[in-house]
Design a protein around this motif. Structure first.
Motif: not given
Ligand code: AMP
Length: 254
Positions: A75, A86-89, A91-92, A95, A117-118, A121
């Motif tokens: 990244w 990306p959002d999932w990265v 997010f991890r 969180s 989306t974020q 989340m």
């Protein structure tokens, strides 16, 4: 050095927490705005005033890049090019951070959410711990002003504090003068201030494009949820003036 800064910061938050026990509930503020709109500076000042931690996803991701070679390989180039990860990265990373008890009193989010989306989340992440966003503040600055700012921005390579060579210079050119608490004593950071690679004009242009692509729906989302406050700012206004407007908006909901 990073470990010392983090430890000092956690101590400071614990002290602030003791002084905040009277607070009825946690306070979560999301700061929105184009790159270099002043979110980082405002977030750290707001964090000092209200005694709640500053959470910058940009800083969390940069820290991860410096500590984790696999993450950096995957990244780091994205970030250097000014593209969103990306959002999932994110997010991890976020969180994991938000699971820490220091956020029981709330937090000032800087650089998150960047899209709807974020935002959704974030709503779920906070609901999970019994919290919510209390206010989303959009610091609205014109593109031209921001280009001028980004070319002069300097960032401490040690603690992440930002300066501007004209509007907010460090006392000694190239040296960070942030005051860092370390247990009972305080000291000056002294780190080297540098131009971040993603503050180069061609990269800033990409970051603006990313912002324009995702911001309108995010703006609408917070507006529809009655959480949005917009504050107009420009390069003629001092940071304290913008901060006062932000503090006013936060105190309305606190
Ligand atoms: P910032 O310090 O907020 O300007 O973020 C620096 C870089 O980190 C951005 O250009 C993105 O590559 C990445 N980043 C930070 N926050 C986010 C986010 N919420 N979503 C996706 N990428 C992010």
């Amino acid at each position: 050095m990073n470990i010392i800064v983090n430890l000092a910061y956690e101590c400071w938050i614990q002290v602030a927490r003791l002084f905040n026990l009277k607070r009825r509930k946690a306070l979560f503020v999301a700061l929105l705005g184009r790159p270099n709109a002043g979110k980082g500076t405002i977030a750290s000042k707001l964090s000092e005033r209200h005694g709640i931690p500053h959470i910058s996803t940009g800083n969390l991701l940069r820290r991860k890049v410096s500590e984790d070679a696999v993450f950096a390989a995957e990244w780091g180039p994205h970030m250097k090019a000014g593209k969103l990860v990306p959002d999932w990265v994110v997010f991890r990373v976020l969180s994991e951070e938000l699971s820490k008890p220091i956020y029981d009193i709330g937090g000032v989010l800087d650089g998150f959410p960047r899209n709807v989306t974020q935002a959704k989340m974030l709503r779920r992440m906070l609901a999970w711990r019994g919290n919510q966003i209390d206010v989303a503040i959009y610091i609205d600055v014109d593109r031209q002003d921001l280009m001028e700012r980004s070319s002069g921005r300097r960032t401490c390579s040690s603690c992440g504090r930002t300066y501007h060579i004209t509007f907010n210079p460090s006392k000694v050119d190239g040296v960070c003068d942030a005051v860092i608490a370390d247990g009972d004593s305080t000291g000056v950071c002294g780190g080297k201030t540098v131009q971040r690679e993603d503050d180069r004009p061609e990269v800033v242009a990409v970051r603006f494009e990313e912002f324009d692509r995702t911001f309108a729906p995010l703006h609408r989302y917070y507006e529809d949820n009655n959480l949005l406050v917009s504050i107009r700012a420009n390069n003629r206004m001092g940071i304290e003036q913008v901060l006062e407007a932000v503090v006013f908006a936060v105190e309305e909901v606190d």
